[in-house]
Design an enzyme around this catalytic site. Structure first.
Site, PDB file in Angstrom:
ATOM      1  N   CYS A  82       0.811  -1.222   0.000  1.00 18.99           N
ATOM      2  CA  CYS A  82       0.000   0.000   0.000  1.00 18.99           C
ATOM      3  C   CYS A  82       0.844   1.272   0.000  1.00 18.99           C
ATOM      4  O   CYS A  82       0.564   2.217  -0.744  1.00 18.99           O
ATOM      5  CB  CYS A  82      -0.971  -0.007   1.176  1.00 18.99           C
ATOM      6  SG  CYS A  82      -0.213  -0.386   2.769  1.00 18.99           S
ATOM      7  N   HIS A 181      -2.760   6.834   3.716  1.00 17.07           N
ATOM      8  CA  HIS A 181      -1.325   6.896   3.994  1.00 17.07           C
ATOM      9  C   HIS A 181      -0.761   8.207   3.441  1.00 17.07           C
ATOM     10  O   HIS A 181      -0.914   8.511   2.251  1.00 17.07           O
ATOM     11  CB  HIS A 181      -0.589   5.739   3.329  1.00 17.07           C
ATOM     12  CG  HIS A 181      -0.840   4.406   3.954  1.00 17.07           C
ATOM     13  ND1 HIS A 181      -1.540   4.239   5.122  1.00 17.07           N
ATOM     14  CD2 HIS A 181      -0.454   3.144   3.558  1.00 17.07           C
ATOM     15  CE1 HIS A 181      -1.585   2.953   5.434  1.00 17.07           C
ATOM     16  NE2 HIS A 181      -0.933   2.270   4.497  1.00 17.07           N
TER      17      HIS A 181
END
Length: 292
Positions: A82, A181
């Protein structure tokens, strides 16, 4: 429990276990196309590691993978970690416009959802930052070279940036954010002089990808949305833009140590996870890698 979704001759798998590795290999051996969100096969020499907004051309390795296993239709394609995904998308845009990047320093602030269920204990993350995510820094530093590299002339291996090395230094942190993120990135370009901030902004805004061009239904309208505000992107405000299928970049400015620095936000449970697998599968179907 691992998750497997089988649609026609496609299989999408997620979560990381020994059982899943066996299952993915069994799906492939049964001549199914497997699009995996797990790490099991990312480092396999003949398995493409694809961020669908960056390197769908690596699907050409599927033919060699099939030949090695005497398969007609089966193969495995993985998508990236990710945090790697959010990083390589703007790097790909910059390299397309200005040539190779030779150095990248990235500090991540990663959401707790990236740890999976049940995640990080509340007493560990509440009012706190955890400056370590097991294996994460190594994943970013290695995966970036495979994704942003090319394929050998004989179509049998990935070059891992052998001719234009990409040195990545990553520091990964778990922060008390649910989703999204955030990564602070500094880069140095091989070519001198480096591009200006204005040129970088333009290159990021105009960047497009093959998944858009062939009409993948899940591909974002904008691969990279560039913010002009000095305090964006922010996870709570920007993670769901375009259903999390693109990335958001802001704070683009000169770097006094390297050349350019910026902030990138990606939705770790969308483009950083299953959305990438889905777009990879859509692209494979639309371009004939997977036959009906």
């Amino acid at each position: 429990m691992s998750l497997g979704i089988l649609v026609g001759h496609l299989a999408h798998t997620s979560r990381v276990t020994l059982t899943l590795r066996i299952t993915e290999a069994a799906f492939r051996a049964a001549d199914l196309a497997v699009f995996s969100n797990a790490k099991n096969f990312r480092r396999e020499p003949a398995v493409p590691l694809i961020v669908p907004l960056v390197n769908t051309s690596h699907l050409s390795m599927v033919q060699y993978q099939r030949s090695q296993l005497s398969l007609q239709k089966g193969f495995i394609v993985t998508n990236a970690n990710c945090s790697t995904t959010g990083l390589v998308i703007p790097l790909a845009a910059l390299e397309k416009a200005f040539g190779p990047i030779d150095t990248c320093i990235v500090t991540t602030m990663q959401a707790i959802s990236g740890a999976g269920y049940p995640g990080v204990p509340s007493f560990d993350i509440f009012d706190n930052i955890v400056p370590h995510i097991g294996g994460e820094e190594e994943k970013i530093e290695w995966e970036a070279a495979k994704i942003l590299g090319g394929i050998s002339e004989d179509g049998k291996s990935f070059d891992l940036r052998a001719s234009a090395p990409l040195n990545v230094s990553a520091s990964c942190n778990r922060v008390p954010v649910l989703e999204g993120h955030t990564e602070c990135v500094s880069v140095r370009f091989a070519k001198r002089p480096p591009p200006s901030v204005e040129d970088v902004i333009k290159a990021l805004r105009v960047f497009s990808c093959e998944a858009q061009q062939v009409g993948c239904p899940s591909a974002p309208k904008e691969v990279i949305f560039v913010h002009e505000e000095v305090d964006r992107p922010q996870p709570r405000l920007d993670r769901d833009y375009q259903k999390g299928a693109g990335v958001n970049v802001g704070r683009i400015r000169p770097c006094p140590v390297l050349d350019i620095k910026f902030v990138v936000l990606s939705n770790n449970v969308a483009i950083g996870a299953a959305t990438s697998s889905i777009i990879n599968a859509e692209y494979a179907v639309l371009t004939g890698v997977v036959s009906h």
